[in-house]
Design a protein around this motif. Structure first.
Motif, mmCIF file in Angstrom:
data_model
loop_
_atom_site.group_PDB
_atom_site.id
_atom_site.type_symbol
_atom_site.label_atom_id
_atom_site.label_comp_id
_atom_site.label_asym_id
_atom_site.label_seq_id
_atom_site.Cartn_x
_atom_site.Cartn_y
_atom_site.Cartn_z
ATOM 1 N N TYR A 38 24.644 81.896 -28.740
ATOM 2 C CA TYR A 38 23.927 82.576 -29.830
ATOM 3 C C TYR A 38 22.579 83.101 -29.352
ATOM 4 N N LYS A 39 21.857 82.286 -28.585
ATOM 5 C CA LYS A 39 20.535 82.700 -28.092
ATOM 6 C C LYS A 39 20.637 83.805 -27.045
ATOM 7 N N LEU A 40 21.803 83.946 -26.431
ATOM 8 C CA LEU A 40 22.018 85.051 -25.498
ATOM 9 C C LEU A 40 22.303 86.354 -26.239
ATOM 10 N N GLY A 41 22.386 86.257 -27.576
ATOM 11 C CA GLY A 41 22.580 87.456 -28.384
ATOM 12 C C GLY A 41 23.999 87.677 -28.857
ATOM 13 N N LEU A 42 24.894 86.718 -28.596
ATOM 14 C CA LEU A 42 26.271 86.879 -29.043
ATOM 15 C C LEU A 42 26.393 86.568 -30.530
ATOM 16 N N SER A 43 27.197 87.344 -31.201
ATOM 17 C CA SER A 43 27.492 87.103 -32.614
ATOM 18 C C SER A 43 28.561 86.011 -32.680
ATOM 19 N N PRO A 44 28.753 85.401 -33.847
ATOM 20 C CA PRO A 44 29.837 84.420 -33.971
ATOM 21 C C PRO A 44 31.198 85.002 -33.553
ATOM 22 N N GLU A 45 31.452 86.257 -33.881
ATOM 23 C CA GLU A 45 32.706 86.898 -33.487
ATOM 24 C C GLU A 45 32.831 87.007 -31.968
ATOM 25 N N GLU A 46 31.723 87.275 -31.299
ATOM 26 C CA GLU A 46 31.742 87.362 -29.830
ATOM 27 C C GLU A 46 31.867 85.974 -29.193
ATOM 28 N N ILE A 47 31.321 84.961 -29.838
ATOM 29 C CA ILE A 47 31.418 83.597 -29.311
ATOM 30 C C ILE A 47 32.871 83.139 -29.299
ATOM 31 N N ILE A 48 33.646 83.470 -30.338
ATOM 32 C CA ILE A 48 35.046 83.041 -30.337
ATOM 33 C C ILE A 48 35.878 83.812 -29.307
ATOM 34 N N VAL A 49 35.373 84.926 -28.834
ATOM 35 C CA VAL A 49 36.039 85.611 -27.712
ATOM 36 C C VAL A 49 35.799 84.799 -26.436
ATOM 37 N N GLU A 50 34.587 84.271 -26.276
ATOM 38 C CA GLU A 50 34.232 83.470 -25.106
ATOM 39 C C GLU A 50 34.889 82.092 -25.140
ATOM 40 N N ILE A 51 35.051 81.523 -26.324
ATOM 41 C CA ILE A 51 35.658 80.197 -26.495
ATOM 42 C C ILE A 51 36.794 80.371 -27.502
ATOM 43 N N PRO A 52 37.928 80.917 -27.049
ATOM 44 C CA PRO A 52 38.975 81.352 -27.975
ATOM 45 C C PRO A 52 39.689 80.254 -28.758
ATOM 46 N N HIS A 53 39.558 78.990 -28.362
ATOM 47 C CA HIS A 53 40.231 77.944 -29.139
ATOM 48 C C HIS A 53 39.437 77.548 -30.385
#
Length: 96
Positions: A38-53
């Motif tokens: 989040y602090k790197l600027g990722l949105s919640p939608e982008e975070i689930i791309v990085e951690i897909p489970h």
């Protein structure tokens, strides 16, 4: 009624997992890790791309926990940075 999830059950803390840090229930993913993305600027939608489970609800729960307990999580992040700096000085590598 469809599967209803009580929001309060999404974040757990157990002493034997991740040092007792708050984490997403059923996973080893800590709130601190979500906050890092989040602090790197990722949105919640982008975070689930990085951690897909993870689900979007789980990421939002972690961020809600962070905003409600900012001091605790910020202290945990600061302590981790100190340990990383100590390791870097000791071994000459970057651990952060």
């Amino acid at each position: 009624m469809a599967n209803v999830v009580e929001v309060g059950t999404l974040i757990v803390r157990t002493p034997e997992v991740r040092g007792g840090r708050p984490r997403i229930a059923g996973t080893g993913v800590t709130v601190r890790r979500i906050v890092g993305w989040y602090k790197l600027g990722l949105s919640p939608e982008e975070i689930i791309v990085e951690i897909p489970h993870l689900t979007l609800a789980q990421v939002h729960a972690a961020l809600a926990y962070y905003h409600a307990n900012r001091e605790e999580i910020e202290q945990d992040i600061a302590e981790e940075e100190v340990v990383a700096e100590q390791l870097e000085q000791q071994y000459g590598k970057s651990y952060s």
